[in-house]
Design a protein around this motif. Sequence first.
Motif, PDB file in Angstrom:
ATOM      1  N   THR A 236      -8.719 -19.377 -52.950  1.00 47.80           N
ATOM      2  CA  THR A 236      -8.082 -18.187 -53.542  1.00 47.80           C
ATOM      3  C   THR A 236      -7.607 -17.177 -52.533  1.00 47.80           C
ATOM      4  O   THR A 236      -6.627 -16.568 -52.221  1.00 47.80           O
ATOM      5  N   CYS A 237      -8.762 -16.793 -51.517  1.00 48.54           N
ATOM      6  CA  CYS A 237      -8.473 -16.010 -50.415  1.00 48.54           C
ATOM      7  C   CYS A 237      -7.217 -16.382 -49.646  1.00 48.54           C
ATOM      8  O   CYS A 237      -6.304 -15.505 -49.406  1.00 48.54           O
ATOM      9  N   ASP A 238      -7.227 -17.659 -49.291  1.00 49.29           N
ATOM     10  CA  ASP A 238      -6.120 -18.354 -48.308  1.00 49.29           C
ATOM     11  C   ASP A 238      -4.772 -17.967 -49.183  1.00 49.29           C
ATOM     12  O   ASP A 238      -3.783 -17.478 -48.381  1.00 49.29           O
ATOM     13  N   GLN A 239      -4.953 -18.083 -50.430  1.00 48.15           N
ATOM     14  CA  GLN A 239      -3.487 -18.192 -51.047  1.00 48.15           C
ATOM     15  C   GLN A 239      -3.034 -16.860 -51.200  1.00 48.15           C
ATOM     16  O   GLN A 239      -1.773 -16.522 -51.153  1.00 48.15           O
ATOM     17  N   LEU A 240      -3.718 -15.872 -51.485  1.00 46.99           N
ATOM     18  CA  LEU A 240      -3.329 -14.573 -51.629  1.00 46.99           C
ATOM     19  C   LEU A 240      -3.182 -13.923 -50.214  1.00 46.99           C
ATOM     20  O   LEU A 240      -2.247 -13.243 -50.213  1.00 46.99           O
ATOM     21  N   THR A 241      -3.684 -14.386 -49.316  1.00 50.06           N
ATOM     22  CA  THR A 241      -3.318 -14.045 -47.940  1.00 50.06           C
ATOM     23  C   THR A 241      -1.876 -14.322 -47.277  1.00 50.06           C
ATOM     24  O   THR A 241      -1.146 -13.445 -47.083  1.00 50.06           O
ATOM     25  N   ARG A 242      -1.353 -15.492 -47.881  1.00 50.69           N
ATOM     26  CA  ARG A 242      -0.256 -15.901 -47.653  1.00 50.69           C
ATOM     27  C   ARG A 242       0.699 -15.033 -48.586  1.00 50.69           C
ATOM     28  O   ARG A 242       2.046 -14.902 -48.210  1.00 50.69           O
ATOM     29  N   TYR A 243       0.607 -14.987 -49.742  1.00 47.64           N
ATOM     30  CA  TYR A 243       1.332 -14.195 -50.728  1.00 47.64           C
ATOM     31  C   TYR A 243       1.610 -12.874 -50.109  1.00 47.64           C
ATOM     32  O   TYR A 243       2.610 -12.335 -50.177  1.00 47.64           O
ATOM     33  N   PHE A 244       0.622 -12.029 -49.671  1.00 48.56           N
ATOM     34  CA  PHE A 244       0.547 -10.645 -49.225  1.00 48.56           C
ATOM     35  C   PHE A 244       1.626 -10.751 -48.122  1.00 48.56           C
ATOM     36  O   PHE A 244       2.620  -9.891 -47.803  1.00 48.56           O
ATOM     37  N   GLU A 245       1.567 -11.813 -47.131  1.00 48.85           N
ATOM     38  CA  GLU A 245       2.372 -11.803 -45.803  1.00 48.85           C
ATOM     39  C   GLU A 245       3.790 -12.006 -46.195  1.00 48.85           C
ATOM     40  O   GLU A 245       4.563 -11.580 -45.635  1.00 48.85           O
ATOM     41  N   ALA A 246       3.969 -12.800 -47.115  1.00 54.28           N
ATOM     42  CA  ALA A 246       5.290 -13.117 -47.612  1.00 54.28           C
ATOM     43  C   ALA A 246       5.857 -11.806 -48.701  1.00 54.28           C
ATOM     44  O   ALA A 246       7.297 -11.788 -48.730  1.00 54.28           O
ATOM     45  N   ASN A 247       5.233 -11.198 -49.557  1.00 55.19           N
ATOM     46  CA  ASN A 247       5.715 -10.514 -50.509  1.00 55.19           C
ATOM     47  C   ASN A 247       5.304  -8.823 -50.352  1.00 55.19           C
ATOM     48  O   ASN A 247       5.645  -8.181 -51.263  1.00 55.19           O
ATOM     49  N   GLY A 248       4.214  -8.697 -49.550  1.00 58.11           N
ATOM     50  CA  GLY A 248       4.031  -7.255 -49.556  1.00 58.11           C
ATOM     51  C   GLY A 248       2.463  -7.070 -50.450  1.00 58.11           C
ATOM     52  O   GLY A 248       2.275  -8.256 -51.156  1.00 58.11           O
ATOM     53  N   GLN A 249       2.156  -5.968 -50.467  1.00 56.20           N
ATOM     54  CA  GLN A 249       0.913  -5.688 -51.108  1.00 56.20           C
ATOM     55  C   GLN A 249       1.310  -5.197 -52.727  1.00 56.20           C
ATOM     56  O   GLN A 249       2.203  -4.291 -52.689  1.00 56.20           O
TER      57      GLN A 249
END
Length: 341
Positions: A236-249
């Motif tokens: 879950t941490c890995d998925q969200l980290t990738r999401y933040f990098e691609a879409n911002g916070q």
Amino acid sequence: MAEPVQVRTWKGPSVQEIARLAGVGSATVDRVLNNRSGVREKTRARVLGALEKLRDENTGREIPVLIRLFCDSGETFNAAIAAAVSEVNRTLAGVDIQGAYVTTSEVDPLAFARRVEQEGSEADGVVVIAREHPSVNRAIRKLRTIGRPVICLTTDLPSSRRSAYVGNDQYAAGSVAALLIGNALPKEHKSILIVMSVPFRCQQEREMGFRRVLRSDFPYLKIEERVISDERSESTCDQLTRYFEANGQPAAIYNVAGGNRGVAKALENAGKADETIFVGHELSNHSRHLLESGTMNYVISHDFGAELASAARWIKDNLHGVTIEPGHSQILVHTRYNCGL
């Protein structure tokens, strides 16, 4: 044709025995036991008192009702349910709950369903916590066909023809989450991220309630995306980290699934934990610490220990001829100030 129910317990008091002791007619006893109207409160109390007295007289001959519990969830919730099983077995007389636990990330729904059907048929009653899946619904329908009472706990499977659902109103829980987030954010356009896992009905109902309240009360807040996790903290941490990098916070995260530690870790790694409203479900030792540290803002929960005890009592009463529709349990909201640390 359905097979007769075979209960491994003492034969509970008959309607006639209760009526005789209470001094009322059999029809009145039947109305009370099935929670129907048309009975005065004094008469209802007399009938229930007679039932309790007759049960007390038979306590010495009671053999525990065997209940099989099957739980498909994340590791943290599985551990919490296992602890609740131990507590209910210790405190509730006349029941023996035996639990089987599989993790959401590893479960094979077909194998899980076969186990529910096979082991459930050997029990007096069954409790199921499981995702929506045709094979699981089919297994429960088969158990009902042979007369086994089946309770869905915390997440419902209405298409399975289960005997009853015991848990809170998950749609209302999602509505509460939307209200908490909406009130915490400024009245301007912001994005919200929803984290889900596999198709548990409780998660789907939470999302529906959440979306409805955002539309009606906070139309300037938008759900931009959903992240599908497997309820494990690391992934879950890995998925969200990738999401933040691609879409911002996002301005807020609503986790309707497990893996709160993974969400928290991703926020901490991004250095944005203080800037993002984080709401999740199920109070555990991990989520308590996340609340205390300020990483989580709110945890929406319910007393699943009390719910399990209620489910066990329902099965026990049902086997003795008493069937009362259980109501929803209370929705609990926890902050850093009332999380029990």
